[in-house]
Design a protein around this motif. Structure first.
Motif, short mmCIF file in Angstrom:
data_model
loop_
_atom_site.label_atom_id
_atom_site.label_comp_id
_atom_site.label_asym_id
_atom_site.label_seq_id
_atom_site.Cartn_x
_atom_site.Cartn_y
_atom_site.Cartn_z
N LEU A 67 5.92 9.76 20.01
CA LEU A 67 5.39 8.41 19.83
C LEU A 67 4.65 7.95 21.09
O LEU A 67 3.45 7.70 21.07
CB LEU A 67 6.49 7.42 19.45
CG LEU A 67 6.09 5.93 19.45
CD1 LEU A 67 4.81 5.67 18.68
CD2 LEU A 67 7.22 5.07 18.90
N LEU A 97 0.13 5.36 11.62
CA LEU A 97 -0.23 3.93 11.54
C LEU A 97 -1.11 3.52 12.72
O LEU A 97 -2.09 2.79 12.56
CB LEU A 97 1.03 3.08 11.48
CG LEU A 97 1.76 3.05 10.13
CD1 LEU A 97 3.20 2.61 10.28
CD2 LEU A 97 1.04 2.12 9.15
N LEU A 98 -0.74 4.00 13.91
CA LEU A 98 -1.55 3.69 15.10
C LEU A 98 -2.95 4.30 14.95
O LEU A 98 -3.95 3.63 15.22
CB LEU A 98 -0.87 4.25 16.35
CG LEU A 98 0.45 3.58 16.77
CD1 LEU A 98 1.12 4.37 17.88
CD2 LEU A 98 0.22 2.13 17.21
N THR A 103 9.68 9.95 11.52
CA THR A 103 9.42 8.55 11.88
C THR A 103 8.31 8.48 12.93
O THR A 103 7.38 7.67 12.83
CB THR A 103 10.71 7.90 12.43
OG1 THR A 103 11.73 7.99 11.44
CG2 THR A 103 10.47 6.45 12.81
N THR A 125 14.08 11.71 9.26
CA THR A 125 14.29 12.30 10.59
C THR A 125 13.53 11.43 11.60
O THR A 125 12.58 10.73 11.24
CB THR A 125 13.71 13.73 10.69
OG1 THR A 125 12.31 13.68 10.41
CG2 THR A 125 14.39 14.69 9.73
N SER A 126 13.95 11.53 12.86
CA SER A 126 13.22 10.80 13.91
C SER A 126 11.83 11.40 14.08
O SER A 126 10.85 10.67 14.31
CB SER A 126 14.00 10.84 15.23
OG SER A 126 15.18 10.08 15.10
N PHE A 152 5.04 6.11 -0.57
CA PHE A 152 5.40 5.53 0.72
C PHE A 152 6.10 6.51 1.67
O PHE A 152 6.64 7.52 1.24
CB PHE A 152 6.18 4.23 0.57
CG PHE A 152 7.57 4.27 0.00
CD1 PHE A 152 8.05 5.35 -0.72
CD2 PHE A 152 8.42 3.17 0.16
CE1 PHE A 152 9.33 5.34 -1.25
CE2 PHE A 152 9.70 3.16 -0.36
CZ PHE A 152 10.15 4.25 -1.06
N THR A 153 6.04 6.18 2.95
CA THR A 153 6.61 7.04 3.97
C THR A 153 7.95 6.47 4.41
O THR A 153 8.02 5.42 5.05
CB THR A 153 5.66 7.14 5.19
OG1 THR A 153 5.38 5.84 5.65
CG2 THR A 153 4.36 7.83 4.81
N THR A 154 9.02 7.16 4.02
CA THR A 154 10.38 6.74 4.38
C THR A 154 11.08 7.96 4.98
O THR A 154 11.97 8.55 4.37
CB THR A 154 11.15 6.25 3.14
OG1 THR A 154 11.18 7.30 2.17
CG2 THR A 154 10.49 5.03 2.53
N PRO A 155 10.67 8.34 6.20
CA PRO A 155 11.18 9.57 6.80
C PRO A 155 12.69 9.54 6.99
O PRO A 155 13.27 8.47 7.19
CB PRO A 155 10.47 9.63 8.15
CG PRO A 155 9.93 8.26 8.40
CD PRO A 155 9.72 7.64 7.06
N ALA A 173 5.00 9.25 11.33
CA ALA A 173 4.54 8.14 10.47
C ALA A 173 4.02 6.99 11.33
O ALA A 173 3.03 6.34 10.98
CB ALA A 173 5.68 7.67 9.57
N ILE A 174 4.68 6.72 12.45
CA ILE A 174 4.23 5.65 13.34
C ILE A 174 2.88 6.01 13.96
O ILE A 174 1.96 5.17 14.02
CB ILE A 174 5.28 5.36 14.42
CG1 ILE A 174 6.53 4.72 13.79
CG2 ILE A 174 4.71 4.47 15.52
CD1 ILE A 174 7.70 4.53 14.75
#
Lengths: 328, 328
Positions: B99, B160-161, B153, B149-150, B144-147, B156-157
């Protein structure tokens, strides 16, 4: 139980605290300690003077989230945000508060949890701005989040973090995707959605209001009372019923701007409606028409969340809660 | 044009660079400068010695992304990541690289862009780990994205960025949601998905491999050659065709572990299959069965991205690309 409200001076935050003042058992547990945090000083209702502590702080400042968590609140309402219009104009500020501030809060909980077992409930105010055009006629609970604003991006990212921290057993998170809250009391803020309220609130007290978009704009609404109800319900809810998909689109009312105006006419007459001045604003129109218009909010409804079903109800609630049941 | 590959020592990174060495016009433009960055030293094919610079760096270190962007690369392949298994065990490291490293890269571009107009293409390696169970039979492009695992996540973040920075005109981003790349050459890494490759790659050279899950596990695959092809295609693509939804699920092959094994049997016989040792691992099984199994990757397919349609093809490509067309 120790309750922390971050964003306690904001509209929903204040109303949530007032609700607690009116009914101290509203969350289903006794509130022995209440911490009210915001960038400006949060008001404290007289009935809560004995339990309340007020903190004026910036969530984006290093060390501030840790201070909030040092008191090990059991239930945390995270309502603090830079609003959509401002987050779009000030890229740095929007990300600093809406993303970094939220993440720093979650990290503070993780570090407290590593120091000594700690598992608060975190109820996060998200938004339907996580969605972006084009949409199906009704957006279902499994539709993807493709925000068209930085605000919506920041909310969608915080939702992902909330779900991951919950999955890792760091806290018990619930994301509440609020409809546009309408009628917002008080003065206009910088939210691009402000006019949805302004065109009702101002004419109801004999003031002019500006409508920057066409009457054919459709949008998704809930009253302030319903919004407070979502957060109260989230505090009481058995979270085992939610599963790992922790972000819930709240129920609401899908209505046209024109339907708002017709409800105003039924309640307050043509004179009130004549106070709405059309002044198209392409910047506002661009943001707003990128937003969602209608949802099938099945999961939240099944979990017991409730909203209004007509604009007549939304106006009536405003008259009851803000204008002592009357209008001029 | 100046091309930057971050994660150039990784499997897909190396193969992408080898592809460029083999065909220097592969991206549809001349590569006059090539920067290869990774946490370990990236190999440089002889044909690219004159244009290549190798940087050994940690994307999560303050100041490192800025150094990469100071050379104003025109096309940036961002393939660097802490893999899923490691990101799940080391929460801090996963978030720091996957991230914060990605965001620091995007911020470095934004600051360069503010200093002097600059608009690179950024091609980001995302993953189907952005999705989490339960799934529809085939996952469509609007799911939709509902991971769970970290790692998912963090991907997916970053998606979005990437979309928000693209929308703001900071760069021209494309997110490539890779299927599980199979057959991965080389040695096993810490990815929870490693066994999907191990059970083919090792028996093809007479070695034992461990299968930690049941044969009924279904998953979504593409060969390393197809993965490189996705990135090459993303570099050549007219991004005006994509619109604001910048993250694309790549096409792939949906297959059972049992189907992998039957393809191995057809190519290499019972003796190879007998080298697969069943050794159930509940931790791996838990992660893997949370992953997606099948997709309708319509958007990417319409945009011209291509993958294999059988495991026989995937094995054949491995023999051609890694074993000079032979197996023992």
């Amino acid at each position: 139980m120790h309750v922390l409200v971050i964003g306690a001076a904001g509209m929903v935050g204040r109303k949530l605290v007032e609700q607690l003042a009116a009914d101290q058992a509203v969350f289903g547990f006794e509130v022995s300690r209440l911490t009210l945090a915001d960038a400006i000083e949060s008001p404290v209702p007289p009935a809560l003077q004995d339990v309340a502590t007020v903190l004026t702080m910036d969530l984006a400042e290093p060390g501030e989230p840790e201070k909030l968590i040092a008191g090990r609140p059991d239930v945390i309402f995270h309502l603090a945000a830079i609003v959509s219009g401002e987050a779009e104009v000030d890229f740095d500020k929007g990300y600093a508060v809406n993303l970094d501030g939220s993440r720093a809060l979650f990290e503070a909980i993780r570090h407290e949890n590593m120091r000594e077992p700690y598992f608060p409930r975190v109820i996060f105010a998200s938004s339907i701005a996580v969605f972006g055009q084009p949409f199906p006629e009704k957006i279902g609970d499994e539709f993807f989040t493709t925000p068209l604003t930085s605000y919506g991006t920041q909310k969608a990212i915080t939702e992902l973090l909330l779900a991951d921290y919950t999955r890792k057993g760091i806290f018990d998170g619930i994301g509440i995707r609020l409809p546009t809250v309408c009628i917002r009391p008080g003065k206009p803020n910088k939210a691009a959605s402000g006019f949805f309220s302004n065109i009702l609130r101002e004419p109801l007290v004999g003031q002019e209001a500006v409508l920057p978009v066409d009457e054919s704009v459709r949008h998704w609404f809930a009253s302030p009372r319903a919004a407070v109800g979502f957060f109260v319900h989230a505090a009481r809810l058995d979270t085992a019923r939610i599963g790992p998909r922790r972000n819930l689109t709240m129920p609401g009312l899908s209505a046209l701007v024109g339907e708002e105006i017709e409800a105003l006419r039924r309640v307050a007459g043509d004179k009130a409606v004549s106070l709405i001045r059309r002044e198209p604003d392409p910047a506002i129109e661009k943001i707003v028409t990128g937003w969602a218009t209608d949802f099938d909010a099945r999961r939240a409804t099944e979990l017991g969340f409730r909203a209004e079903t007509s604009f007549d109800d939304i106006i009536r609630i405003h008259l009851e809660d803000e204008l002592e049941g009357k209008h001029p």
